[in-house]
Design a protein around this motif. Sequence first.
Motif, mmCIF file in Angstrom:
data_model
loop_
_atom_site.group_PDB
_atom_site.id
_atom_site.type_symbol
_atom_site.label_atom_id
_atom_site.label_comp_id
_atom_site.label_asym_id
_atom_site.label_seq_id
_atom_site.Cartn_x
_atom_site.Cartn_y
_atom_site.Cartn_z
ATOM 1 N N ARG A 1 14.570 3.030 -12.862
ATOM 2 C CA ARG A 1 13.876 4.042 -13.319
ATOM 3 C C ARG A 1 13.977 4.929 -12.267
ATOM 4 N NH1 ARG A 1 7.792 4.467 -15.681
ATOM 5 N NH2 ARG A 1 7.887 6.775 -16.229
ATOM 6 N N ILE A 2 13.657 4.451 -11.094
ATOM 7 C CA ILE A 2 13.621 5.440 -9.869
ATOM 8 C C ILE A 2 14.956 5.769 -9.579
ATOM 9 C CG2 ILE A 2 13.633 5.368 -7.284
ATOM 10 C CD1 ILE A 2 11.515 3.156 -7.423
ATOM 11 N N VAL B 1 8.638 15.931 -9.658
ATOM 12 C CA VAL B 1 9.303 14.591 -9.650
ATOM 13 C C VAL B 1 9.012 13.360 -8.548
ATOM 14 C CG1 VAL B 1 10.978 15.139 -11.406
ATOM 15 C CG2 VAL B 1 11.464 14.566 -8.964
ATOM 16 N N LYS C 1 4.845 0.592 -6.828
ATOM 17 C CA LYS C 1 4.940 -0.487 -7.976
ATOM 18 C C LYS C 1 6.083 -1.485 -7.648
ATOM 19 C CE LYS C 1 5.612 -1.083 -12.954
ATOM 20 N NZ LYS C 1 5.988 -0.587 -14.437
ATOM 21 N N THR D 1 5.085 6.677 -6.812
ATOM 22 C CA THR D 1 4.287 5.569 -7.489
ATOM 23 C C THR D 1 5.059 4.467 -8.045
ATOM 24 O OG1 THR D 1 2.966 7.676 -8.640
ATOM 25 C CG2 THR D 1 3.146 5.409 -9.716
ATOM 26 N N LEU D 2 6.399 4.697 -8.321
ATOM 27 C CA LEU D 2 7.289 3.791 -8.952
ATOM 28 C C LEU D 2 7.814 3.080 -7.664
ATOM 29 C CD1 LEU D 2 9.450 5.732 -11.222
ATOM 30 C CD2 LEU D 2 8.034 3.642 -11.950
ATOM 31 N N THR E 1 12.166 -1.230 -12.631
ATOM 32 C CA THR E 1 11.385 -0.313 -11.812
ATOM 33 C C THR E 1 12.398 0.496 -11.157
ATOM 34 O OG1 THR E 1 9.340 -1.715 -11.995
ATOM 35 C CG2 THR E 1 9.432 0.252 -10.234
ATOM 36 N N ILE F 1 15.689 8.635 -12.305
ATOM 37 C CA ILE F 1 14.819 9.908 -12.073
ATOM 38 C C ILE F 1 15.471 10.694 -10.941
ATOM 39 C CG2 ILE F 1 12.513 11.109 -11.276
ATOM 40 C CD1 ILE F 1 11.208 8.519 -12.714
ATOM 41 N N SER F 2 15.786 10.068 -9.981
ATOM 42 C CA SER F 2 16.553 10.661 -8.654
ATOM 43 C C SER F 2 17.789 11.330 -9.289
ATOM 44 C CB SER F 2 16.792 9.621 -7.592
ATOM 45 O OG SER F 2 15.587 9.035 -7.209
ATOM 46 N N PRO G 1 5.942 12.991 -6.843
ATOM 47 C CA PRO G 1 5.059 12.064 -6.835
ATOM 48 C C PRO G 1 5.456 10.729 -7.871
ATOM 49 C CG PRO G 1 4.260 14.185 -7.153
ATOM 50 C CD PRO G 1 5.665 14.241 -7.213
ATOM 51 N N GLN G 2 6.006 10.844 -8.883
ATOM 52 C CA GLN G 2 6.619 9.844 -10.109
ATOM 53 C C GLN G 2 7.593 8.844 -9.190
ATOM 54 O OE1 GLN G 2 8.219 11.163 -13.844
ATOM 55 N NE2 GLN G 2 7.623 13.352 -13.315
ATOM 56 N N ILE G 3 8.145 9.190 -8.306
ATOM 57 C CA ILE G 3 9.076 8.372 -7.397
ATOM 58 C C ILE G 3 8.176 7.590 -6.443
ATOM 59 C CG2 ILE G 3 10.932 8.356 -5.679
ATOM 60 C CD1 ILE G 3 12.098 10.653 -7.323
#
Length: 283
Positions: free
Chosen positions: A231-232, A173, A183, A179-180, A228, A235-236, A175-177
């Motif tokens: 969402r971070i 997860v 953003k 990227t966000l 955004t 996920i965290s 890499p997703q964080i």
Amino acid sequence: HPILRLFKTYAWPYRSRYAMGAICLGVTNLLMVTIPLEIGRSIDLMAVGKDPSSAIWSIMAMGIAVIIIRTLSRVLIFNPGRDVEYALRRDLFGTLLRHQQSFYANRSTGDIVNRASNDIAFVRALVGFGLMQSCNVTVALSLTGWRMLGISWKLTLASILPIILGLVVTRLVIPQIITLHRKSQAQLGEISEHVLQSFQGIATIQGFCAEGAFESRFEERNQALFATRMRIALISSVAFPILYFAGSIGVGLVLMVGGPMAIEGNLSVGDIAAFTTLLGVLL
């Protein structure tokens, strides 16, 4: 590589302080993995009816030493980060003054302001907290793993497997964080640009009674940034606790495997107590 160039240009002059901070981190971690062994020794002493005072005083002395040396390590590593931040802001401002109009024609003012404020703050975290954590985790994992193996390789294997699985999930997860986060930085730049343009054209906005339209656009950008960031956080909050949950499973496996070993006399109760404490240090 830009990161290597950054460290070479701005962080390398403070290498002596970083080196002393790294030494302090090494000593801190050595004490941190020795304290659990002393805890186990005190339990074993009490189990056979002996006075555990020597072990207890040793634990107290090492605990005080950890506080002092850890604080010193943070001062030695964090302070250069502030100096690097100052140097970066100074150089960036000087560079911006030397650029021609064509440079600004292709870039928004809000993006430049955001890079000069928030992005440099992240660089300070990289050369301060990030560098300290990289060194700290490397040393801590090595010393803690060594101590755990010294007590029992069976317990180490049983406890480490769920933690490895937790690390794999966490790693997926990250890499997703990242990227966000990128953003959100771009969205923050858009907000800065909108605010600056609004202030620069405030007379025109008020003259045409367009305040509501500009507030509405600001709210749209603000809500996009909020979504955004949320969402971070989501996920965290879901991913990172998995690692601690894996650690709890590891403790359970330690008790399942170590209990019979203690009954058979292959391990002492103090060994199991020391091992579970080391597992906490590892996490």
